[in-house]
Design a protein around this motif. Structure first.
Motif, PDB file in Angstrom:
ATOM      1  N   ARG A 286      -2.909  -6.860   1.583  1.00  0.00           N
ATOM      2  CA  ARG A 286      -2.252  -5.768   1.157  1.00  0.00           C
ATOM      3  C   ARG A 286      -3.178  -4.862   0.728  1.00  0.00           C
ATOM      4  O   ARG A 286      -3.933  -5.032  -0.066  1.00  0.00           O
ATOM      5  CB  ARG A 286      -1.145  -5.420   0.669  1.00  0.00           C
ATOM      6  N   ILE A 287      -3.204  -3.347   0.985  1.00  0.00           N
ATOM      7  CA  ILE A 287      -3.788  -2.265   0.441  1.00  0.00           C
ATOM      8  C   ILE A 287      -3.086  -1.550  -0.559  1.00  0.00           C
ATOM      9  O   ILE A 287      -1.980  -1.100  -0.196  1.00  0.00           O
ATOM     10  CB  ILE A 287      -4.374  -1.347   1.366  1.00  0.00           C
ATOM     11  N   THR A 288      -3.440  -1.331  -1.658  1.00  0.00           N
ATOM     12  CA  THR A 288      -2.319  -0.636  -2.813  1.00  0.00           C
ATOM     13  C   THR A 288      -2.786   1.027  -2.502  1.00  0.00           C
ATOM     14  O   THR A 288      -3.966   1.446  -2.937  1.00  0.00           O
ATOM     15  CB  THR A 288      -3.018  -0.921  -4.075  1.00  0.00           C
ATOM     16  N   VAL A 289      -1.677   1.589  -2.161  1.00  0.00           N
ATOM     17  CA  VAL A 289      -2.041   2.970  -2.057  1.00  0.00           C
ATOM     18  C   VAL A 289      -1.592   4.054  -3.361  1.00  0.00           C
ATOM     19  O   VAL A 289      -1.947   5.182  -3.489  1.00  0.00           O
ATOM     20  CB  VAL A 289      -1.175   3.727  -0.594  1.00  0.00           C
ATOM     21  N   ALA A 290      -0.837   3.195  -4.174  1.00  0.00           N
ATOM     22  CA  ALA A 290      -0.287   4.085  -5.371  1.00  0.00           C
ATOM     23  C   ALA A 290       0.184   2.864  -6.372  1.00  0.00           C
ATOM     24  O   ALA A 290       0.824   1.872  -5.854  1.00  0.00           O
ATOM     25  CB  ALA A 290       0.957   4.872  -5.062  1.00  0.00           C
ATOM     26  N   ASP A 291      -0.233   3.115  -7.463  1.00  0.00           N
ATOM     27  CA  ASP A 291       0.052   2.142  -8.535  1.00  0.00           C
ATOM     28  C   ASP A 291       0.943   3.001  -9.607  1.00  0.00           C
ATOM     29  O   ASP A 291       0.270   3.896 -10.280  1.00  0.00           O
ATOM     30  CB  ASP A 291      -0.995   1.612  -9.138  1.00  0.00           C
ATOM     31  N   ARG A 292       2.174   2.618  -9.691  1.00  0.00           N
ATOM     32  CA  ARG A 292       3.089   3.521 -10.645  1.00  0.00           C
ATOM     33  C   ARG A 292       3.869   2.537 -11.517  1.00  0.00           C
ATOM     34  O   ARG A 292       4.001   1.556 -11.311  1.00  0.00           O
ATOM     35  CB  ARG A 292       4.107   4.418  -9.753  1.00  0.00           C
TER      36      ARG A 292
END
Length: 177
Positions: free
Chosen positions: A125-131
């Motif tokens: 998986r590619i992380t597009v946002a980390d919140r």
């Protein structure tokens, strides 16, 4: 006769210099298509394939609707059978999408490639946002013509409607912004 012999030597030396194949970069030869004595054809298969500096990249296909979310440098986690998860970063997003499959190619660079071999099947998986924030099960978010809402248990055990703004949804969870 001396000049003719010198001319023959010069032609032989030129042929020898042109026959030498040098790699543009250092690395590991992963495929060899050439044979000693064979003539190289222009526009055909490469004679050698080289893994530059021994660094193995992952080539992955991503559905076209998700490509717009990706940016070079986004962190990626790769899962390979028999190995611990490997981290990397998105290096390249191909400028074209397959018209038949609706998939676009991305390349994920990995500095440490212990156990990573060309030809392996890799998931990830590619992380597009980390919140960090509030998330609730996706099934708890209801939608109608006025927007998204949740039902809260109010006083006297009555249900109370609370309008919410939603963010990212992933793995069964919905972000409430």
């Amino acid at each position: 006769a001396l000049q003719q012999a010198q001319a023959s030597l010069d032609v032989a030396q030129l042929d020898y210099d042109n026959a030498r194949i040098t790699a543009p970069v250092g690395g590991i030869i992963s495929e060899r298509n050439g044979q000693i004595g064979a003539i190289s054809a222009t526009g055909g298969q490469p004679i050698y394939r080289i893994i530059e500096d021994g660094v193995v990249e992952v080539s992955a296909e991503v559905i076209e609707t998700e490509l717009v979310l990706l940016h070079p440098g986004d962190p990626a986690t790769l899962e390979i059978a028999g190995l611990t998860p490997i981290t990397g970063a998105l290096r390249l997003i191909a400028p074209v999408v397959s018209a038949t499959a609706g998939l676009g190619e991305v390349r994920i660079a990995r500095e440490q490639t212990e156990g990573l071999r060309p030809g392996l099947y890799v998931g990830g998986r590619i992380t597009v946002a980390d919140r960090s924030g509030l998330a609730i099960p996706v099934s708890a978010v209801l939608r109608d013509a006025t927007g998204s809402y949740v039902l809260l248990l109010g006083p006297d055990d009555t249900l109370e409607r609370r309008n919410v703004q939603t963010g990212l949804a992933w793995n069964g969870w919905q972000e409430i912004t």
